[in-house]
Design a protein around this motif. Structure first.
Motif, PDB file in Angstrom:
ATOM      1  N   UNK A  65       0.870  -1.167   0.000  1.00 38.33           N
ATOM      2  CA  UNK A  65       0.000   0.000   0.000  1.00 38.33           C
ATOM      3  C   UNK A  65       0.911   1.223   0.000  1.00 38.33           C
ATOM      4  N   UNK A  66       1.044   1.903  -1.146  1.00 35.86           N
ATOM      5  CA  UNK A  66       1.997   3.009  -1.231  1.00 35.86           C
ATOM      6  C   UNK A  66       1.659   4.214  -0.356  1.00 35.86           C
ATOM      7  N   UNK A  67       0.476   4.237   0.247  1.00 38.93           N
ATOM      8  CA  UNK A  67       0.090   5.364   1.102  1.00 38.93           C
ATOM      9  C   UNK A  67       0.421   5.114   2.578  1.00 38.93           C
ATOM     10  N   UNK A  68       0.871   3.895   2.896  1.00 40.32           N
ATOM     11  CA  UNK A  68       1.125   3.542   4.299  1.00 40.32           C
ATOM     12  C   UNK A  68       2.469   2.845   4.447  1.00 40.32           C
ATOM     13  N   UNK A  69       2.811   2.523   5.671  1.00 40.30           N
ATOM     14  CA  UNK A  69       4.057   1.832   5.973  1.00 40.30           C
ATOM     15  C   UNK A  69       4.147   0.545   5.166  1.00 40.30           C
ATOM     16  N   UNK A  70       5.288   0.373   4.486  1.00 40.91           N
ATOM     17  CA  UNK A  70       5.491  -0.826   3.669  1.00 40.91           C
ATOM     18  C   UNK A  70       5.780  -2.021   4.578  1.00 40.91           C
ATOM     19  N   UNK A  71       5.246  -3.156   4.198  1.00 40.54           N
ATOM     20  CA  UNK A  71       5.433  -4.356   5.001  1.00 40.54           C
ATOM     21  C   UNK A  71       6.220  -5.402   4.209  1.00 40.54           C
ATOM     22  N   UNK A  72       7.275  -4.940   3.531  1.00 43.86           N
ATOM     23  CA  UNK A  72       8.154  -5.817   2.763  1.00 43.86           C
ATOM     24  C   UNK A  72       9.591  -5.503   3.168  1.00 43.86           C
ATOM     25  N   UNK A  73      10.363  -6.522   3.450  1.00 41.80           N
ATOM     26  CA  UNK A  73      11.742  -6.313   3.894  1.00 41.80           C
ATOM     27  C   UNK A  73      12.646  -6.075   2.686  1.00 41.80           C
ATOM     28  N   UNK A  74      13.378  -4.963   2.695  1.00 41.81           N
ATOM     29  CA  UNK A  74      14.282  -4.684   1.576  1.00 41.81           C
ATOM     30  C   UNK A  74      15.469  -5.647   1.549  1.00 41.81           C
ATOM     31  N   UNK A  75      16.065  -5.786   0.371  1.00 36.09           N
ATOM     32  CA  UNK A  75      17.330  -6.512   0.245  1.00 36.09           C
ATOM     33  C   UNK A  75      18.483  -5.552   0.533  1.00 36.09           C
TER      34      UNK A  75
END
Length: 180
Positions: free
Chosen positions: A92-102
């Motif tokens: 959801x680009x309007x809220x905190x991202x819930x994907x761990x970056x590499x």
């Protein structure tokens, strides 16, 4: 007793009067100062080159200064983050991202303390971020944290990581180019 914030409460915090923003450290909001012109230029250069690389082969998302939930109660906003395509699910680009970056990139400012940066690096590692670049404009160096021992690159060296960023090359002379 401290009041710990949920992600929803955190996202609704007012913008600080002095500029900048907040990150969330174990439920507590932590003030983050605005970027200097020098920091902003370095961040933009790294972002633009990573964005071009990611777009060329649809590698994934390059996120500038975006909130990312690393763990319950821990939200950080790396200056630049790379989230591989296979980790992008229901973002959801309007809220905190819930994907761990590499990859997480932090460009140091005069306000960063060693303790604060050590804590951030540990939180990135605990969350599973495989590659962390700590960019120091004053020393014109980049500390690289990965599965390998800590490595420091200096002017004349090139940022690259064939495992995480296949084919990406970034000479440090481009990162630390003078501002005109």
């Amino acid at each position: 007793m401290k009041t710990l914030l949920s992600i929803d409460e955190f996202e609704k915090l007012p913008v600080p009067e002095q500029g900048g923003g907040y990150e969330l450290d174990e439920g507590e909001p932590v003030y983050v100062s605005p970027n200097s012109l020098e920091q902003g230029e370095i961040i933009h250069r790294i972002y633009a080159l990573l964005k071009e690389w990611a777009k060329s082969n649809d590698w994934g998302l390059i996120a500038p200064d975006s909130w990312i939930e690393l763990a319950p109660g821990v939200v950080r906003a790396p200056d630049v983050a790379y989230i591989p395509r296979d980790r992008i699910v229901n973002l959801d680009p309007k809220h905190t991202l819930k994907a761990i970056p590499a990859l997480a990139v932090e460009v140091l400012s005069a306000y960063n303390t060693a303790r604060e940066m050590s804590r951030k690096i540990q939180q990135y590692r605990d969350a599973g971020v495989e590659l962390i670049w700590i960019v120091d404009p004053d020393k014109r160096e980049v500390d690289i944290y990965s599965a390998l021992p800590l490595k420091t690159l200096r002017l004349g060296d090139t940022l690259t990581d064939d495992k995480i960023l296949p084919g990406f090359l970034l000479p440090l002379t481009s990162v630390f180019e003078p501002i005109r």
